[in-house]
Enzyme design. Structure first.
Site, PDB file in Angstrom:
ATOM      1  N   ARG A  49      -4.086  13.716  -3.944  1.00 59.86           N
ATOM      2  CA  ARG A  49      -4.052  15.092  -3.425  1.00 59.86           C
ATOM      3  C   ARG A  49      -4.597  16.124  -4.404  1.00 59.86           C
ATOM      4  O   ARG A  49      -5.150  17.132  -4.000  1.00 59.86           O
ATOM      5  CB  ARG A  49      -2.623  15.484  -3.037  1.00 59.86           C
ATOM      6  CG  ARG A  49      -1.990  14.595  -1.975  1.00 59.86           C
ATOM      7  CD  ARG A  49      -2.654  14.752  -0.614  1.00 59.86           C
ATOM      8  NE  ARG A  49      -1.969  13.949   0.386  1.00 59.86           N
ATOM      9  CZ  ARG A  49      -2.566  13.090   1.201  1.00 59.86           C
ATOM     10  NH1 ARG A  49      -3.871  12.922   1.136  1.00 59.86           N
ATOM     11  NH2 ARG A  49      -1.870  12.394   2.083  1.00 59.86           N
ATOM     12  N   ARG A  99      -7.448   0.674  -1.149  1.00 59.01           N
ATOM     13  CA  ARG A  99      -6.131   1.140  -1.605  1.00 59.01           C
ATOM     14  C   ARG A  99      -5.279  -0.056  -2.036  1.00 59.01           C
ATOM     15  O   ARG A  99      -4.287   0.127  -2.749  1.00 59.01           O
ATOM     16  CB  ARG A  99      -5.412   1.895  -0.487  1.00 59.01           C
ATOM     17  CG  ARG A  99      -6.072   3.201  -0.101  1.00 59.01           C
ATOM     18  CD  ARG A  99      -5.503   3.746   1.215  1.00 59.01           C
ATOM     19  NE  ARG A  99      -4.099   4.141   1.088  1.00 59.01           N
ATOM     20  CZ  ARG A  99      -3.316   4.426   2.128  1.00 59.01           C
ATOM     21  NH1 ARG A  99      -3.786   4.352   3.375  1.00 59.01           N
ATOM     22  NH2 ARG A  99      -2.057   4.784   1.938  1.00 59.01           N
ATOM     23  N   HIS A 112      -2.190   6.215  12.079  1.00 63.06           N
ATOM     24  CA  HIS A 112      -2.193   7.666  12.273  1.00 63.06           C
ATOM     25  C   HIS A 112      -2.605   8.002  13.720  1.00 63.06           C
ATOM     26  O   HIS A 112      -2.274   9.040  14.246  1.00 63.06           O
ATOM     27  CB  HIS A 112      -3.166   8.351  11.304  1.00 63.06           C
ATOM     28  CG  HIS A 112      -2.716   8.280   9.884  1.00 63.06           C
ATOM     29  ND1 HIS A 112      -2.967   7.195   9.076  1.00 63.06           N
ATOM     30  CD2 HIS A 112      -2.013   9.164   9.126  1.00 63.06           C
ATOM     31  CE1 HIS A 112      -2.447   7.415   7.875  1.00 63.06           C
ATOM     32  NE2 HIS A 112      -1.864   8.602   7.888  1.00 63.06           N
ATOM     33  N   ASP A 151       7.732   6.199   7.400  1.00 61.72           N
ATOM     34  CA  ASP A 151       6.403   6.788   7.237  1.00 61.72           C
ATOM     35  C   ASP A 151       6.418   8.082   8.055  1.00 61.72           C
ATOM     36  O   ASP A 151       7.406   8.388   8.743  1.00 61.72           O
ATOM     37  CB  ASP A 151       5.317   5.810   7.714  1.00 61.72           C
ATOM     38  CG  ASP A 151       3.960   6.093   7.060  1.00 61.72           C
ATOM     39  OD1 ASP A 151       3.775   7.204   6.519  1.00 61.72           O
ATOM     40  OD2 ASP A 151       3.076   5.216   7.098  1.00 61.72           O
TER      41      ASP A 151
END
Length: 364
Positions: free
Chosen positions: A72, A149, A192, A262
């Site tokens: 971020r 990732r 998502h 999550d």
């Protein structure tokens, strides 16, 4: 002390508004998750974290800061951390002439400690308590949302590199969270936007993707389950399944730390048993299944944060009506994630021997 503060919410801007302060003061709110929109520069981030702690010193300030494409804060002195796959590549490096067998793997393990230390120390110096890292998913080469990732395809390699990264985070004074249990790397769909379905057997999942959670049961401080359905184990997504969270993660694999849902604003979190549900229903389902904390992300920017106010109100009503029982053990697990030591000063950190040595060990 609060009976149990399970909600992790977000704030809209670079500093707190009066409404943000009111929400954060609510006894059901236990933490804040920061995003890129909460970042202008280090001075501002430090001030924001101080504002949050001034509301309640026990609020847990968290962020998704893994390295690679999920980081971020990237400017004003923050190190651009490598994706975890870079550590896996170091592990697999071809042996050089004359070096002992396994030297590459040991170098990668050392670099993982250094990566964890740099990641944690820079965040701690700005007042952030915890990062949702590391990713323990396996790189099956199928998942666009996981990809680099992940450390590696082999669960043993993932386990050793993750353990070392977590050791580095601990050295910096920061808690960690392994994700996405029992494994998000095998499915192509991005949770998502859709509900991924993994049709493998429990035996196959335990032998591979979930194996790191068992091997790290003495190390892991927190775990985040996947918004994935494993129909041969349970018809519910893992984050809403007591079979996954209680029977398998807690009892079979021996995990004792905090379980975070999550993000419950994600598309995959709003479908339970083929039915569209509200955030509060999703939160109650996650808590009933065994989650200690529930995340509601990016809702402070929707209708002035109306979804957060609604969630706080409805969760309060559910507690009053006995639809949800606050848990003292869940609160203990949340409080255990707060840093014990004061955060370092950025300028002092930058010139410290330990930090400079760690920087020199990061994958190129």
């Amino acid at each position: 002390m609060h009976a149990h503060a399970p909600l992790v919410i977000d704030v809209a801007g670079h500093s707190l508004t009066t409404v943000d302060r009111q929400r954060l003061a609510h006894p059901l709110v236990g933490g804040v998750i920061l995003f890129g929109r909460n970042w202008k520069d280090r001075t501002q981030l430090v001030a924001l974290c101080r504002q949050i702690k001034a509301v309640r010193h026990d609020l847990l300030i968290s962020v998704d800061h893994e390295g690679g494409r999920v980081q971020r804060f990237r400017t004003d002195g923050f190190t651009h951390l490598p994706p975890m796959a870079a550590l896996g590549a170091m592990w697999m490096r071809a042996a050089k002439a004359g070096e002992p067998e396994g030297a590459a793997a040991l170098e990668a393990a050392n670099a993982a400690v250094a990566t964890g230390y740099v990641l944690g120390a820079e965040l701690r110096a700005c007042g952030v308590d915890m990062s949702f890292a590391p990713v323990l998913d396996l790189d099956h080469g199928e998942s666009s949302v996981i990809g680099d990732r992940a450390f590696h395809r082999d669960p043993r390699t993932v386990t050793v590199l993750a353990q070392n990264l977590m050791h580095g985070l601990r050295q910096s004074g920061m808690a960690h969270c392994g994700k996405h249990f029992p494994g998000h790397g095998f499915v192509k769909a991005d949770s998502h936007h859709a509900i991924p379905v993994d049709r493998r057997s429990l035996r196959a999942i335990l032998a591979e993707d979930a194996a790191p959670y068992g091997w790290l049961s003495a190390t892991l401080e927190a775990v985040m389950p996947a918004h994935v359905i494993y129909p041969r184990v349970d018809s519910l997504p893992a984050g809403f399944s007591s079979r996954w969270l209680q029977d398998i993660l807690r009892h079979r694999l021996g995990f004792r730390g905090a379980i975070f849902s999550d993000d419950l604003s994600m598309a995959a979190a709003r479908q339970i048993g083929g039915r569209e549900v509200s955030f509060t229903e999703a939160a109650l389902a996650a808590l009933a299944a065994g989650a200690d904390m529930v995340l509601l992300c990016n809702q402070s920017v929707v209708d002035g944060g109306a979804p957060i106010d609604e969630a706080i109100d409805e969760l309060s009503q559910a507690a009053l009506k006995g639809r949800w029982q606050p848990g003292a053990l869940s609160e203990e697990r949340r409080l255990a994630l707060l840093p014990r030591a004061a955060s370092p000063e950025w300028e002092a950190l930058m010139v410290s021997e330990r930090y400079m040595q760690a920087l020199s060990l990061l994958p190129g």
